[in-house]
Design an enzyme around this catalytic site. Structure first.
Site, PDB file in Angstrom:
ATOM      1  N   PRO A 247       0.787  -1.229   0.000  1.00  0.00           N
ATOM      2  CA  PRO A 247       0.000   0.000   0.000  1.00  0.00           C
ATOM      3  C   PRO A 247       0.823   1.285   0.000  1.00  0.00           C
ATOM      4  O   PRO A 247       0.278   2.359  -0.210  1.00  0.00           O
ATOM      5  CB  PRO A 247      -0.812  -0.103   1.293  1.00  0.00           C
ATOM      6  CG  PRO A 247      -0.075  -1.063   2.158  1.00  0.00           C
ATOM      7  CD  PRO A 247       0.717  -1.971   1.270  1.00  0.00           C
ATOM      8  N   ASP A 270       1.794   1.488 -11.852  1.00  0.00           N
ATOM      9  CA  ASP A 270       0.583   2.306 -11.781  1.00  0.00           C
ATOM     10  C   ASP A 270       0.830   3.569 -10.956  1.00  0.00           C
ATOM     11  O   ASP A 270       1.720   3.609 -10.135  1.00  0.00           O
ATOM     12  CB  ASP A 270      -0.530   1.524 -11.070  1.00  0.00           C
ATOM     13  CG  ASP A 270      -0.986   0.325 -11.874  1.00  0.00           C
ATOM     14  OD1 ASP A 270      -0.697   0.277 -13.081  1.00  0.00           O
ATOM     15  OD2 ASP A 270      -1.633  -0.547 -11.278  1.00  0.00           O
ATOM     16  N   LYS A 292      -2.802   3.947 -14.159  1.00  0.00           N
ATOM     17  CA  LYS A 292      -4.220   3.643 -14.055  1.00  0.00           C
ATOM     18  C   LYS A 292      -4.638   4.160 -12.707  1.00  0.00           C
ATOM     19  O   LYS A 292      -4.367   3.557 -11.684  1.00  0.00           O
ATOM     20  CB  LYS A 292      -4.446   2.137 -14.134  1.00  0.00           C
ATOM     21  CG  LYS A 292      -4.140   1.610 -15.505  1.00  0.00           C
ATOM     22  CD  LYS A 292      -5.029   0.442 -15.856  1.00  0.00           C
ATOM     23  CE  LYS A 292      -4.875  -0.689 -14.870  1.00  0.00           C
ATOM     24  NZ  LYS A 292      -5.864  -1.737 -15.076  1.00  0.00           N
ATOM     25  N   MET A 407     -11.785   1.387  -3.726  1.00  0.00           N
ATOM     26  CA  MET A 407     -12.274   2.411  -4.644  1.00  0.00           C
ATOM     27  C   MET A 407     -13.641   2.932  -4.198  1.00  0.00           C
ATOM     28  O   MET A 407     -14.606   2.902  -4.962  1.00  0.00           O
ATOM     29  CB  MET A 407     -12.361   1.851  -6.070  1.00  0.00           C
ATOM     30  CG  MET A 407     -11.009   1.427  -6.592  1.00  0.00           C
ATOM     31  SD  MET A 407     -11.099   0.412  -8.077  1.00  0.00           S
ATOM     32  CE  MET A 407     -11.320  -1.208  -7.389  1.00  0.00           C
TER      33      MET A 407
HETATM   34  N1  SAH Z   1      -4.384  -4.194  -5.629  1.00  0.00           N
HETATM   35  C1  SAH Z   1      -4.653  -3.137  -4.695  1.00  0.00           C
HETATM   36  C2  SAH Z   1      -6.001  -2.501  -4.954  1.00  0.00           C
HETATM   37  C3  SAH Z   1      -6.077  -1.801  -6.277  1.00  0.00           C
HETATM   38  S1  SAH Z   1      -7.604  -0.987  -6.506  1.00  0.00           S
HETATM   39  C4  SAH Z   1      -4.550  -3.670  -3.264  1.00  0.00           C
HETATM   40  O1  SAH Z   1      -4.479  -4.879  -3.080  1.00  0.00           O
HETATM   41  O2  SAH Z   1      -4.504  -2.862  -2.338  1.00  0.00           O
HETATM   42  C5  SAH Z   1      -7.185   0.635  -6.002  1.00  0.00           C
HETATM   43  C6  SAH Z   1      -7.797   0.963  -4.661  1.00  0.00           C
HETATM   44  O3  SAH Z   1      -7.019   0.383  -3.630  1.00  0.00           O
HETATM   45  C7  SAH Z   1      -7.826   2.423  -4.322  1.00  0.00           C
HETATM   46  O4  SAH Z   1      -8.903   3.081  -4.946  1.00  0.00           O
HETATM   47  C8  SAH Z   1      -7.999   2.375  -2.843  1.00  0.00           C
HETATM   48  O5  SAH Z   1      -9.324   2.053  -2.503  1.00  0.00           O
HETATM   49  C9  SAH Z   1      -7.152   1.177  -2.483  1.00  0.00           C
HETATM   50  N2  SAH Z   1      -5.807   1.570  -2.040  1.00  0.00           N
HETATM   51  C10 SAH Z   1      -4.621   1.283  -2.636  1.00  0.00           C
HETATM   52  N3  SAH Z   1      -3.602   1.782  -1.907  1.00  0.00           N
HETATM   53  C11 SAH Z   1      -4.157   2.374  -0.832  1.00  0.00           C
HETATM   54  C12 SAH Z   1      -3.635   3.059   0.294  1.00  0.00           C
HETATM   55  N4  SAH Z   1      -2.308   3.232   0.461  1.00  0.00           N
HETATM   56  N5  SAH Z   1      -4.499   3.537   1.210  1.00  0.00           N
HETATM   57  C13 SAH Z   1      -5.811   3.363   1.065  1.00  0.00           C
HETATM   58  N6  SAH Z   1      -6.355   2.734   0.033  1.00  0.00           N
HETATM   59  C14 SAH Z   1      -5.550   2.250  -0.918  1.00  0.00           C
END
Ligand code: SAH
Length: 490
Positions: A247, A270, A292, A407
């Site tokens: 994250p 991304d 993206k 999201m």
């Molecule tokens: N593959 C990623 C998710 C991708 S979809 C995963 O497993 O985390 C993208 C969404 O992930 C964002 O819109 C948000 O809802 C969430 N996201 C990704 N990084 C984040 C972060 N550091 N803090 C909060 N939400 C996050």
């Protein structure tokens, strides 16, 4: 008019370059083996500087009319290079042919003259305790020659620098010296045997793994033979790895992810991948933003797939770097499919998903025994960027579930309203974590009934996830406790 749908302006994948933060000084390393060096004066720092020059293999001439006892003792103490002590004042002729010169005299004017003469002779100049006269300055050293680490705080914090040095000492086993020396001795053979960059890289990576695994064992001919054999047998040709970047906090990368980043020729990433993660890539790797984001312009998935396949076909090790875990809302299925269809080997390296990162920083169990029997990950978006019609509302209203919505931003209000209408208790704890595990992490807490208003009022930005369920009541309690203690502390 129909409801506005999410219009995305397609964008092209574009190559990016890692920016370099400003450097207080440029670290460079000066080979002095067999070269002439001159030190004039006998100030306090002189003996140590002479030893340093000799340790680097220099032939040092020291000019000191009245050398201290300590300085006099130096020629008898050194184990490399050579030191000759001349008990007289320096003259400009003494500097001819000097590669390095150090002024260690007490008198400032004498030092200024010395520095000018040394520069005229083409030497690199340092003046002890006179930074304004120095071309170069000395830092703290960790010596595992041929592995040498120099540390500078640019005079800002010498004690801090010393502590860093001590830490680095501890990190680098003494045996690294022998391993790096073996690398030097074997380099020519390896280069002659393997012509391709990726083969050589493979060899040196395996070599480095061995060194880190058994730092205190002397490397020998058997190691060389093994490593050459492994490299011969290594698979050839391009490949794709879908790698989870986590994250945001780079320390949440897995060791496999790190290895994949170090191995990659090209990294397609991304927007959501935190910039700190790319610092772990090999400097020579090409990095391409195939952005993206949820809402901004995006590259078309087909373009990304085609680019990935084309790069791997040309023999490249391609890392497709995705935020969080690649298999959670990452459209990994389509990318894996595209690689398989093209006959490109593809692997997946899992990552810490946003939900896990957020839960960890909140310190709450998503499956707390008393509060949750089930954990579900839901998307707040459909292909058009709207609330998906096919959400299982019954499952969302279930009182014994923890729901994490990825999201969620555009549809948060509608999602919570509908969940409440479908039977979710309005008082159910709900919170949104923005920028989970990043330095700017922030969360907004509330209930299913009031969270949407609180989020709007917060004005917070950045990637965010919504978490709903009784299991989160702990997070609220903990937050209140820490807020209370913060108030008490004021
Ligand atoms: N593959 C990623 C998710 C991708 S979809 C995963 O497993 O985390 C993208 C969404 O992930 C964002 O819109 C948000 O809802 C969430 N996201 C990704 N990084 C984040 C972060 N550091 N803090 C909060 N939400 C996050």
């Amino acid at each position: 008019m129909s409801k506005p749908t999410l219009m995305r302006t397609p964008r092209e994948p574009r190559e990016t370059r890692a920016g370099l933060e400003p450097l207080a000084v440029l670290p460079v390393f000066v080979p002095l083996q067999g070269k002439r060096a001159v030190l004039a004066g006998s100030g306090g720092g002189a003996p140590w500087k002479v030893k340093l020059l000799a340790a680097a293999g220099a032939l040092v001439d020291v000019y000191a009319p009245e050398p201290s006892e300590e300085l006099r003792a130096v020629p008898g103490e050194i184990v490399s290079g050579a030191v000759t002590l001349h008990e007289r004042a320096w003259t400009p002729e003494d500097l001819w042919g000097a590669a390095f010169a150090i002024g260690a005299m007490e008198d400032e004017r004498d030092c200024v003259a010395f520095v000018a003469a040394a520069r005229a002779a083409g030497a690199i100049v340092n003046a002890v305790d006179r930074p304004h006269l120095c071309d170069v300055k000395f830092g703290a050293i960790v010596n595992r020659s041929p592995l040498v680490v120099g540390i500078s705080t640019e005079g800002a914090a010498p004690v801090f620098g010393q502590t860093v040095r001590a830490r680095v000492e501890g990190m680098l086993p003494r045996g690294f010296s022998a391993w790096v020396a073996a690398a030097r001795d074997w380099r020519e053979q390896v280069t002659a045997r393997f012509h391709g960059f990726s083969d050589r890289r493979f060899f040196w990576e395996r070599f480095t793994e061995r060194a880190f695994a058994e730092p205190d064992r002397e490397p020998g001919a058997a190691d060389l033979a093994d490593l050459l054999g492994d490299t011969e047998a290594a698979p050839r040709g391009g490949a794709v790895a879908l790698v989870g970047a986590g994250p945001g906090d780079a320390e949440l990368l897995t060791l496999k992810a790190l290895r994949a980043l170090r191995n990659a020729d090209v990294i397609l990433y991304d927007d959501l991948v935190a910039p700190a993660i790319l610092d772990y890539a090999r400097r020579e790797a090409r990095t391409m933003l195939v952005g993206k984001t949820g809402h901004g312009p995006s590259c078309r998935q087909d373009d990304i797939n085609a680019l990935m396949v084309q790069l791997a076909r040309s023999g490249k090790q391609v890392v497709r770097l995705k935020s969080g875990d690649p298999l959670v809302f990452g459209r990994a299925g389509e990318e894996i499919e595209a690689c398989r269809a093209a006959g490109i080997p593809v692997t997946v390296v899992p990552g810490v998903s946003a939900a896990q990162g957020a839960a960890a920083t909140l310190g709450v169990s998503l499956t707390h025994r008393d509060a949750a029997r089930r954990l579900q990950f839901v998307t707040g978006h459909d292909r058009r960027g709207q609330l998906p019609d096919d959400i299982n509302w019954g499952a969302l209203a279930d009182p014994s579930v923890t729901t994490v919505v990825y999201m969620p931003k555009r549809t948060l209000r509608a999602l919570l309203e509908r969940a409440v209408a479908e039977g979710l208790a309005p008082a159910t704890p709900a919170l949104v974590v923005f920028n989970a595990t990043r330095p700017n992490q922030a969360s907004v807490r509330g209930s299913a009934a009031d969270l949407a208003d609180r989020i709007e009022a917060s004005g917070l930005e950045g990637p965010a996830i919504l978490m709903v369920g009784e299991a989160l009541s702990e997070a609220r309690a903990a937050a209140l406790a820490s807020e209370a203690s913060a108030r008490m502390a004021v």
